[in-house]
Design an enzyme around this catalytic site. Structure first.
Site, PDB file in Angstrom:
ATOM      1  CG  ASP A 282      -2.071   0.952   1.102  1.00  0.00           C
ATOM      2  OD1 ASP A 282      -2.204   1.587   0.036  1.00  0.00           O
ATOM      3  OD2 ASP A 282      -2.847   1.066   2.069  1.00  0.00           O
ATOM      4  CG  HIS A 283       0.070   4.593  -2.397  1.00  0.00           C
ATOM      5  ND1 HIS A 283       1.081   4.692  -3.333  1.00  0.00           N
ATOM      6  CD2 HIS A 283      -1.060   4.323  -3.105  1.00  0.00           C
ATOM      7  CE1 HIS A 283       0.581   4.499  -4.546  1.00  0.00           C
ATOM      8  NE2 HIS A 283      -0.710   4.266  -4.440  1.00  0.00           N
ATOM      9  CB  SER A 284       4.508   5.883   2.301  1.00  0.00           C
ATOM     10  OG  SER A 284       5.476   5.022   1.748  1.00  0.00           O
ATOM     11  CB  ALA A 292       1.811   1.014  -3.415  1.00  0.00           C
ATOM     12  CG  ASP A 293       4.871   4.962  -2.020  1.00  0.00           C
ATOM     13  OD1 ASP A 293       3.684   5.241  -2.251  1.00  0.00           O
ATOM     14  OD2 ASP A 293       5.334   4.860  -0.872  1.00  0.00           O
TER      15      ASP A 293
END
Length: 648
Positions: A282-284, A292-293
């Protein structure tokens, strides 16, 4: 009849009011205690186990002492992911109460503390402080925390006693939450091996058949063209003028570029579908980098790399600049409109008063428009500096003015970020707002409404609060209250530089034809950019001068992602185009139709047969997300086999 009906209705209303009053009286007092129930500080809700959480069972005993609200203690909690955040009261426990259960986020280290509610009468032992209780909890773990009240033996009535704690005790041995990932990797590796072996056996089968029938005397029956002029020892000569055209070098098509694009797209599909519920897919939340980033900046970067080839083709066809710009502008407009289409996805009608204007494809559109329009004036088809003394860096020196323009963009971004005086926030704040830098949980931080600093302020002023992203990634952890858009205006300046670094990779491919020269420069650029990024962020997640931050598209983030991209392209280029030990499959196929697959996975990701409701556990979510990813890879394969390639 009407009068009787009204009388019955009035009687029912009176009975209903009396029932409500009696119920409130019964709930407001506890028999035998004379205390209002809401005043008793007991908050032990029933909790069900959830993914990415651990259960803590707290038992607070005080010997022969009766229950007394003055002896109550509170459990304070905060995750270490929330940088510079205060502890927040999560649970209040009365002495000699039954065991209280609470779920704690197990994705990161947990900060825990047991603190008396009335510290003027109950003393806190050091064993209950944050330094002694904080640790990384196991997902699905069940922990016991024993809290005891020890009466004061000194006779000092002002301090009746001390609250002491034991370390957390793990009562079960939870299974490794990463087992679904191990199984998935094993399955993917097994399928890859089987496919590779199948191809080898298939080729071996036809080779054996050819060996069986290709014997002396019947070659002409099997393949009349088996013998060539070279086999007969005859010098080859040009007989047909058309042969001269066939002997010309063909246009170079690097499969590594499409494979790189396909890798980015495949990872993007997987993480957008949820990544199995794992935090690193998942994004930070704010600072830092996760899987994800990586994908969005890599897409921006490879767009710049492909730009070098497209401009070379247009210039060789002597395309006028006004036609080139019209093509650039038209493509940017199409991308922007497609981005708005993605933002209106869903089953409910779109409210234009709350339509999100920025977005992923909108960022692509703005970035492409700027970078391509500038490069239109600097693109070259003739290598005039090959034999100069700066020839080994001519891919940089020949475009020095273009470099200056893009460095100006980065400089403007830094100046605005750190010098713009944001009302109520001051200058230079680049944090998430909310709980960040709050003194305690009861007093709001001075930066509570400053999410994103200058970047967030500019977007809110230009677009308005209702037209930007309402649920930033920092909201669940930092409890932010203002909207923030990670694809906003200010970050576009750095994404332009990201695209230009990808264009630099394309210049290397166009300028230097030797594989060793290309790979050497890719690796040097990758290492150089990563070192600069590390220096800017202090080689740490939080606290650096310019931290790695995808939400802000900070300079360190852009340089780090570009460095990774150079290294990944070097790997793909060596394995696919140089040594040909890898065909690029399966990523090569979706890389040939990126816009179709991206739009498809965004619009249809909630629809059957791509997705359906499953239980909220890692194994089921990971299986579903992998299936959704594989589905679009198969779509890319079908489009490739049918020779369907859709671009904008």
């Amino acid at each position: 009849m009407a009068g009787r009906g009204r009388m019955k209705l009035c009687i029912l209303q009176v009975l209903y009011i009396l029932t409500l009053w009696h119920s409130s009286q019964a709930q407001g007092h506890v028999p035998g205690h004379g205390l209002v129930k809401e005043e008793i500080p007991i908050q032990c809700p029933n909790v069900d186990d959830k993914m990415n959480n651990a259960r803590i069972s707290i038992l607070y005993t005080s010997g022969v002492l009766n229950q007394n609200p003055d002896y109550s203690v509170a459990l304070l909690y905060q995750t270490e992911e929330c940088y510079k955040c205060p502890l927040v009261e999560r649970l209040v426990i009365l002495n000699n109460s039954t065991s209280c259960n609470i779920l704690i986020d197990s994705r990161w280290n947990s900060r825990l503390e047991i603190r008396p509610l009335h510290e003027e009468t109950v003393k806190q032992d050091p064993s209950c402080k944050e330094d002694n209780l904080s640790e990384k909890l196991h997902e699905n773990g069940t922990y016991d925390l024993y809290v005891t009240f020890t009466p004061n033996d000194t006779g000092d009535k002002t301090v009746p006693g001390t609250v002491k704690c034991r370390h957390l005790i793990l009562e079960n041995m939870p299974a490794d939450s990463y087992i679904p990932i191990y199984v998935a990797i094993g399955c993917i590796a097994g399928v890859s091996i089987l496919i590779t072996l199948g191809k080898l056996l298939y080729k071996k089968r036809w080779y054996c058949l050819n060996r069986l029938f290709m014997t002396t005397g019947n070659e002409s029956l099997i393949n009349p063209g088996a013998y060539t002029s070279e086999d007969l020892g005859v010098m080859q000569t040009t007989i047909n003028p058309a042969d001269e055209q066939d002997s010309r070098p063909k246009k170079e098509r690097l499969k590594s570029l499409d494979t790189f694009r396909g890798i980015s797209l495949t990872i993007m599909n997987f993480v957008n579908y949820g990544g199995g519920g794992y935090w690193f897919f998942d994004h930070s939340d704010w600072n830092g980098v996760t899987v994800a980033d990586l994908v969005f900046p890599w897409f921006i970067w490879i767009m710049g790399t492909a730009m070098a080839y497209s401009f070379t083709g247009m210039l060789r066809r002597v395309t006028p600049k006004h036609k080139i710009f019209w093509k650039i502008f038209k493509r940017s407009c199409i991308l922007f409109v497609l981005g708005l289409l993605v933002n209106t996805g869903g089953c409910d009608p779109t409210r234009l008063t709350h339509l999100r204007i920025p977005g992923v494809l909108q960022r692509f559109a703005g970035t492409y428009l700027v970078v391509a329009s500038i490069h239109m004036f600097f693109a070259k088809t003739v290598d005039v500096s090959m034999y100069t003394y700066w020839g080994f860096i001519r891919d940089i020196v020949d475009f020095w003015l273009e470099w200056i323009l893009h460095i100006v963009f980065v400089t403007v971004h830094i100046i605005i970020t750190f010098t713009l005086d944001v009302p109520g926030c001051g200058k230079g704040y680049i944090g998430p707002g909310g709980l960040h830098e709050a003194v305690n949980s009861t007093e709001a931080s001075v930066y509570q409404n400053c999410t994103g600093g200058a970047a967030g302020y500019i977007d809110r002023q230009v677009f308005g609060d209702d037209h930007i992203y309402q649920s930033p990634t920092c909201k669940p952890i930092y409890k932010t209250t203002v909207p923030y858009d990670p694809e906003g205006l200010l970050g576009t300046l750095n994404s332009v530089f990201m695209c230009y670094l990808g264009l630099q990779a394309g210049k290397i491919l166009m300028t230097f034809k030797e594989p060793s020269a290309r790979v050497k420069r890719f690796l040097i650029w990758g290492l150089f950019l990563c070192l600069i990024a590390g220096a800017l962020c202090g080689f740490k997640k939080d606290g650096g001068t310019i931290p790695l931050n995808k939400n802000l598209w900070s300079l360190s983030f852009v340089l780090c992602m570009a460095g990774f991209a150079f290294v990944l392209l070097a790997f793909c280029y060596v394995t696919i185009d140089v040594y040909k030990v890898w065909s690029g499959a399966p990523f090569y196929f979706p890389g040939m139709n990126p816009i179709v697959l991206y739009m498809g996975h965004e619009v249809l990701h909630r629809h059957f047969p791509i997705s359906w409701e499953v239980s909220q556990y890692h194994y089921s979510l990971l299986s579903m997300d992998l299936w959704g990813t594989v589905f679009w890879v198969l779509v890319g394969l079908v489009l490739y086999k049918k020779r369907i390639f859709i671009t904008v």
